[in-house]
Design a protein around this motif. Structure first.
Motif, PDB file in Angstrom:
ATOM      1  N   TRP A 117       8.838  43.256 -18.401  1.00  0.00           N
ATOM      2  CA  TRP A 117      10.123  43.319 -17.736  1.00  0.00           C
ATOM      3  C   TRP A 117      10.124  42.358 -16.550  1.00  0.00           C
ATOM      4  CZ3 TRP A 117      13.787  45.843 -20.252  1.00  0.00           C
ATOM      5  CH2 TRP A 117      13.412  46.812 -21.161  1.00  0.00           C
ATOM      6  N   PRO A 118      11.252  41.690 -16.291  1.00  0.00           N
ATOM      7  CA  PRO A 118      11.297  40.769 -15.149  1.00  0.00           C
ATOM      8  C   PRO A 118      11.301  41.538 -13.825  1.00  0.00           C
ATOM      9  CG  PRO A 118      13.453  40.948 -16.148  1.00  0.00           C
ATOM     10  CD  PRO A 118      12.511  41.709 -17.037  1.00  0.00           C
ATOM     11  N   LYS A 119      10.784  40.880 -12.812  1.00  0.00           N
ATOM     12  CA  LYS A 119      10.838  41.471 -11.477  1.00  0.00           C
ATOM     13  C   LYS A 119      12.280  41.391 -10.966  1.00  0.00           C
ATOM     14  CE  LYS A 119       6.078  40.438 -10.161  1.00  0.00           C
ATOM     15  NZ  LYS A 119       5.593  41.184 -11.253  1.00  0.00           N
ATOM     16  N   TYR A 120      12.559  42.195  -9.958  1.00  0.00           N
ATOM     17  CA  TYR A 120      13.926  42.276  -9.436  1.00  0.00           C
ATOM     18  C   TYR A 120      14.412  40.926  -8.911  1.00  0.00           C
ATOM     19  CZ  TYR A 120      17.987  44.051  -6.956  1.00  0.00           C
ATOM     20  OH  TYR A 120      19.257  44.266  -6.523  1.00  0.00           O
ATOM     21  N   THR A 121      13.553  40.176  -8.249  1.00  0.00           N
ATOM     22  CA  THR A 121      13.963  38.869  -7.716  1.00  0.00           C
ATOM     23  C   THR A 121      14.250  37.878  -8.844  1.00  0.00           C
ATOM     24  OG1 THR A 121      11.644  38.225  -7.471  1.00  0.00           O
ATOM     25  CG2 THR A 121      12.727  39.128  -5.541  1.00  0.00           C
ATOM     26  N   SER A 156      20.730  36.140 -12.626  1.00  0.00           N
ATOM     27  CA  SER A 156      22.122  36.579 -12.540  1.00  0.00           C
ATOM     28  C   SER A 156      22.970  35.580 -11.755  1.00  0.00           C
ATOM     29  CB  SER A 156      22.207  37.953 -11.869  1.00  0.00           C
ATOM     30  OG  SER A 156      21.527  38.905 -12.640  1.00  0.00           O
ATOM     31  N   VAL A 157      22.424  35.056 -10.663  1.00  0.00           N
ATOM     32  CA  VAL A 157      23.154  34.069  -9.866  1.00  0.00           C
ATOM     33  C   VAL A 157      23.375  32.806 -10.693  1.00  0.00           C
ATOM     34  CG1 VAL A 157      22.956  32.533  -7.864  1.00  0.00           C
ATOM     35  CG2 VAL A 157      22.423  34.958  -7.641  1.00  0.00           C
ATOM     36  N   LEU A 158      22.368  32.389 -11.450  1.00  0.00           N
ATOM     37  CA  LEU A 158      22.499  31.205 -12.290  1.00  0.00           C
ATOM     38  C   LEU A 158      23.583  31.390 -13.352  1.00  0.00           C
ATOM     39  CD1 LEU A 158      21.318  28.409 -12.851  1.00  0.00           C
ATOM     40  CD2 LEU A 158      19.718  29.517 -14.423  1.00  0.00           C
ATOM     41  N   VAL A 159      23.622  32.564 -13.973  1.00  0.00           N
ATOM     42  CA  VAL A 159      24.656  32.846 -14.970  1.00  0.00           C
ATOM     43  C   VAL A 159      26.033  32.867 -14.324  1.00  0.00           C
ATOM     44  CG1 VAL A 159      25.550  34.636 -16.514  1.00  0.00           C
ATOM     45  CG2 VAL A 159      23.138  34.031 -16.577  1.00  0.00           C
ATOM     46  N   LEU A 160      26.146  33.447 -13.140  1.00  0.00           N
ATOM     47  CA  LEU A 160      27.427  33.502 -12.430  1.00  0.00           C
ATOM     48  C   LEU A 160      27.925  32.098 -12.101  1.00  0.00           C
ATOM     49  CD1 LEU A 160      29.618  35.206 -11.087  1.00  0.00           C
ATOM     50  CD2 LEU A 160      28.246  35.180  -9.020  1.00  0.00           C
ATOM     51  N   ILE A 161      27.049  31.242 -11.584  1.00  0.00           N
ATOM     52  CA  ILE A 161      27.429  29.873 -11.240  1.00  0.00           C
ATOM     53  C   ILE A 161      27.841  29.102 -12.498  1.00  0.00           C
ATOM     54  CG2 ILE A 161      26.540  27.664 -10.390  1.00  0.00           C
ATOM     55  CD1 ILE A 161      24.877  29.298  -8.380  1.00  0.00           C
ATOM     56  N   GLY A 162      27.066  29.253 -13.562  1.00  0.00           N
ATOM     57  CA  GLY A 162      27.414  28.588 -14.821  1.00  0.00           C
ATOM     58  C   GLY A 162      28.752  29.046 -15.360  1.00  0.00           C
TER      59      GLY A 162
END
Length: 63
Positions: free
Chosen positions: A21-25, A31-37
């Motif tokens: 599982w990925p770490k929270y950071t 998530s920020v990258l997907v939002l910007i894209g």
């Protein structure tokens, strides 16, 4: 019924112990990258829509 129970048990074991599982950071960065894209894509599509709408309106008003 035993096969279904074994399947569920094996699935739970794999999700707990074998999946990384990925770490929270990392999750936040992704998530920020997907939002910007998504925002960039929405702006590009909006500009294309505006350009096509303006061009077609101008073209149809010529007749």
């Amino acid at each position: 019924m035993e096969k279904v129970r074994k399947y569920i048990h094996d699935t739970i074991e794999e999700m707990r112990h074998r999946v990384s599982w990925p770490k929270y950071t990392e999750l936040q960065n992704s998530s920020v990258l997907v939002l910007i894209g998504s925002v960039v894509f929405a702006i590009v599509v909006g500009l294309m829509d505006f350009l096509y709408d303006s061009t077609l309106s101008w073209f149809y008003n010529q007749f």
